[in-house]
Design an enzyme around this catalytic site. Structure first.
Site, PDB file in Angstrom:
ATOM      1  CD  GLN B 131     -35.436 -26.014  29.226  1.00 47.01           C
ATOM      2  OE1 GLN B 131     -36.600 -26.105  29.281  1.00 47.01           O
ATOM      3  NE2 GLN B 131     -35.539 -25.714  27.936  1.00 47.01           N
ATOM      4  CD  GLU B 251     -41.868 -35.693  27.990  1.00 49.79           C
ATOM      5  OE1 GLU B 251     -42.762 -36.069  27.989  1.00 49.79           O
ATOM      6  OE2 GLU B 251     -41.622 -35.781  29.247  1.00 49.79           O
ATOM      7  CG  ASN B 375     -47.907 -22.207  16.234  1.00 45.33           C
ATOM      8  OD1 ASN B 375     -47.780 -22.811  17.167  1.00 45.33           O
ATOM      9  ND2 ASN B 375     -49.407 -21.973  16.299  1.00 45.33           N
ATOM     10  CD  GLU B 376     -44.554 -18.416  13.121  1.00 40.73           C
ATOM     11  OE1 GLU B 376     -44.686 -18.696  13.844  1.00 40.73           O
ATOM     12  OE2 GLU B 376     -46.297 -17.586  12.249  1.00 40.73           O
TER      13      GLU B 376
END
Lengths: 378, 400
Positions: B131, B251, B375-376
């Protein structure tokens, strides 16, 4: 997959939400919590007559709605969102659960009948604050056809106002555990309201002084397992209420921070605020997943379905997670409201106090994690 | 609200489990529990053969429609397949990027010619994909694409220049789907193209990046006048972002339940170890193991809610918070594993830096809260899309 509310369940949830948002507003809560009774009789009668929510889990043959714990959890979630001051948890989640699990048909006919008529009820079992059979300190002895109960009960939700009581007692000098159901005004029953930090749900001490009961009052004299099941069912309901509270403090906080402007922009646009709110949402959604699953398991357990054996585990997963999630969310809500969050005038403290009270009730997170650890490690 | 699978689905479960039991033998037996995250560099050749074995059994692309060579499994059956796959300890799919990302994108947005050219190789487990999204300096800002593509009118082909990074399995891959800027004057998500690029050509160079685990499963990929045929752009030039992102809304994360089964395998290892070495009697360790168990179950219930939700591509809140939840949970599991091991956690089995599975897991899980949106970034997404909180004002810094 069908792990989602059915249309009927969505309707029950939405009915509860719109009714409770309307009647359990800030003013109504404050009025009720200032009284010793702790709720408005008129509101309780409206819940019973207009919504018929006292009947959710009562089987149809007794005149109830014949629904299950998924529906009850849908209602409890809304009860938690609007901090409803009413003897609903005590009557439906504690006492009716006990009647469903352990009462005989005659007792069910009598006491479900009283509840359907708008009567209230509760469950008293712990004398020492342990939330399992070891917490039962009251004792009974047989005297011919009769049972004499002596002892103390603590932390009895709505114990001072309930019309009926389900009580647990252990056999004097033996190892049997019994459950009895009785009118609260039975001779020898002494009830004392205990003021609490969380004023929105009242607790009482109950003392039994040589209370004389008969076979009509005896639900089970082999009640260790039924009591565990009753407590687990009520635990799932309480977790649902906590989850509803977690969601509501999040909603209140998002709304407030979007309106509150500092440094020329809404405080909700600051990452420090958004990140806390995101964590709150994450906790609320995870709680919701845990509670809905536990609700399905509770229903299976009640009808002895194939997954019913998971009740203990599912209840502990839900209660351990939600207890901490609600308290953290309530604490974060207080913080994010800033100064006004610390005032009596704003509602945040009602949730903050309810969150801690509910965390302790029926076992805190550590207690429930230890129950899980026992399943996993011993 | 119901929890159980139908009798037909349970029959399917037996079919999957039986096939795996019968085929995960011989040279493939050593692949059990290998090749997952943090271990993707292991047994590449054997895992490629395993991929083809799976294809022979019809177990690649199980969720794809039948007309594209898939098995056409229902959501329930896909869940069951992924669960049983992980339960059997079957190895990490080397073809997962083709199966999970490239293929579905080509099915949704590609031309009939592209579908005919690329899908069979993915289904057969013979052509592997990587990717080409992330770029150096862009971090979680995926739209900050500097790689350029221009159309050579004379040769009638696209010419690509630039660099991608954190490209998992690029060194094993036959193709890369690359987002590149087709309009040199464009910014952010506008003016991009989505290209299907052959890796084995002079203009493509792959360099492994050594991770803090001492191994490397991801790479830097350099495109230096790499070429791509005129009909190997998916969608129109300038519309690449829509192609790259279009799929994400649909998805539904079926494979997450398989991922959780891998997590369960890891947690089981930790539990077994705790019982063996006595850590299971430590009250704090008991609490943490119970918390991990509860968290994993909640992850499962959360996925079930997501899979039960509307199949309309709408964003559900439980789906929005999922990455933040599992990544944080997995990171905590790594720390728990080390603490259960105690002082032994520091001891390596051998070699200059040969890690045990739990040691490797402990180090690798630190990447979970970084890749795929830190996470931020996840918290920003949750706050903005899930809670409708306003964006921070954007400040544009002019290049020096």
């Amino acid at each position: 997959m069908e792990f989602a509310f059915t249309e009927e369940q969505v309707m029950i949830r939405d009915t509860a939400a719109s009714f409770l948002a309307d009647v359990s507003n800030s003013e109504a809560i404050r009025e009720a919590m200032a009284t010793e009774q702790g709720y408005s009789t008129a509101l309780w009668q409206r819940i019973c007559s207009e919504l018929y929510f006292q009947a959710v889990t009562i089987p149809e043959e007794f005149g109830g709605m014949g629904l299950g714990y998924v529906e009850l959890v849908a209602v409890m979630e809304q009860m938690g969102r609007y901090v409803v001051c009413a003897p609903y948890f005590s009557t439906v989640c504690l006492a009716s659960s006990a009647l469903l699990v352990a009462a005989n048909e005659a007792q069910q006919a009598t006491y479900f009948g009283k509840i359907l008529d708008g009567g209230t009820a509760t469950l008293a079992f712990t004398g020492n604050g342990q939330w399992h059979a070891d917490g039962v300190t009251a004792e009974y002895r047989r005297d011919g056809e009769q049972f004499i109960v002596d002892g103390d009960y603590r932390y009895v939700i709505d114990g001072h106002t309930s019309d009926s009581l389900v009580i647990a007692a252990r056999e004097q000098g033996g190892d049997k555990l019994a459950l009895f159901v009785l009118p609260a005004d039975t001779a020898g029953v002494e009830r004392t309201w205990r003021p609490t930090l969380d004023q929105t749900r009242k607790q009482a001490d109950i003392r039994c002084n040589g209370v004389v009961l008969s076979a009509e009052n005896l639900m089970s004299d082999d009640a260790a397992e039924p009591l565990a099941k009753i407590v687990d069912l009520a635990t799932v309901c309480l977790a649902a209420e906590q989850m509803g509270g977690s969601q509501q403090v999040l909603d209140m906080t998002v709304e407030y921070t979007k309106e509150r402007v500092q440094f020329n922009r809404p405080v909700a646009s600051f990452q420090a605020v958004k990140h806390q709110a995101a964590d709150m949402m994450s906790r609320a959604e995870a709680s919701r997943s845990g509670v809905y699953y536990a609700a399905c398991i509770a229903q299976e357990a009640l009808i002895d379905g194939p997954l019913g054996g998971e009740l203990r585990e599912a209840a502990s997963i839900a209660k351990s997670f939600v207890s901490e999630a609600y308290f953290k969310n309530a604490g974060d809500a207080l913080q994010l409201h800033g100064g006004v969050g610390f005032t009596w005038e704003y509602d945040v403290h009602l949730y903050f106090k309810r969150a801690k009270a509910s965390e302790h009730y029926l076992g805190n997170a550590a207690y429930h994690r230890e129950r899980l650890a026992t399943l996993l490690l011993d | 609200m119901k929890l159980s699978f139908s009798a037909a689905d349970e029959q399917f479960r037996i079919e999957v489990a039986t096939w795996l039991e019968e085929n995960l033998v011989g040279e493939f037996a050593q692949l059990r529990y290998r090749g997952g995250p943090g271990d993707e560099h292991m047994f590449p050749e054997e895992r490629k053969r395993w991929e083809q074995k799976l294809a022979e059994g019809g177990w690649t692309c199980v969720g794809w429609p039948k007309e594209h060579g898939g098995r056409g499994c229902s959501i329930e059956q896909q869940v069951i397949f992924h669960e049983e796959y992980a339960r059997a300890g079957a190895p990490g799919h080397v073809g997962h990027i083709g199966e999970g990302l490239a293929g579905p994108t080509i099915i949704a947005f590609g031309s009939a010619a592209q579908q005919a050219k690329y899908l069979p190789g993915i289904v057969a487990g013979k052509e592997l994909w990587c990717q080409g999204y992330s770029e150096p300096g862009a971090g979680s800002d995926l739209a900050n694409v500097k790689t350029k593509a221009h159309f050579d009118e004379q040769k009638q082909q696209w010419v690509i220049n630039g660099q991608k990074v954190w490209t998992s399995l690029a060194h094993e891959s036959d193709y890369c789907f690359v987002i590149a800027r087709t309009d040199p004057d464009s910014v952010a998500h506008k003016g991009l193209g989505f290209f299907l690029v052959k890796m084995d050509q002079p203009g493509v160079e792959v360099r492994g990046i050594e991770q803090l685990t001492g191994t490397s499963e991801f790479n830097e990929v350099f495109f230096d006048d790499a070429v791509c045929a005129a009909d190997d752009i998916v969608g129109e030039p300038g519309q690449g972002w829509a192609v790259a992102m279009g799929l994400l809304g649909f998805e539904r994360g079926v494979s997450t339940l398989g991922q959780q089964m891998q997590f369960q395998n890891e947690l089981n290892q930790v539990i077994t170890l705790a019982k063996e070495n006595g850590a299971a009697s430590d009250p704090v360790i008991r609490q943490r193991i119970a918390e991990a168990h509860a968290g994993l179950k909640i992850m499962r219930y959360n996925s079930m809610r997501t899979l039960s939700g509307a199949d309309d591509g709408s964003l559900q809140k439980e789906a929005l918070m999922y990455k933040l939840f599992w990544a944080t949970w997995h990171r905590d599991l790594g720390e728990l594993a080390m603490d259960v091991m105690g002082p032994e956690a520091e001891m390596l089995d051998g070699g200059p830096y040969e890690l045990s599975r739990l040691q490797s897991m402990y180090l690798f899980v630190r990447s979970d809260t970084i890749y795929g949106g830190t996470n931020e970034i996840q918290r920003n997404i949750i706050a903005e899309r899930g809670l409708g909180m306003p964006r921070e004002p954007r400040v544009t810094i002019k290049p020096q």
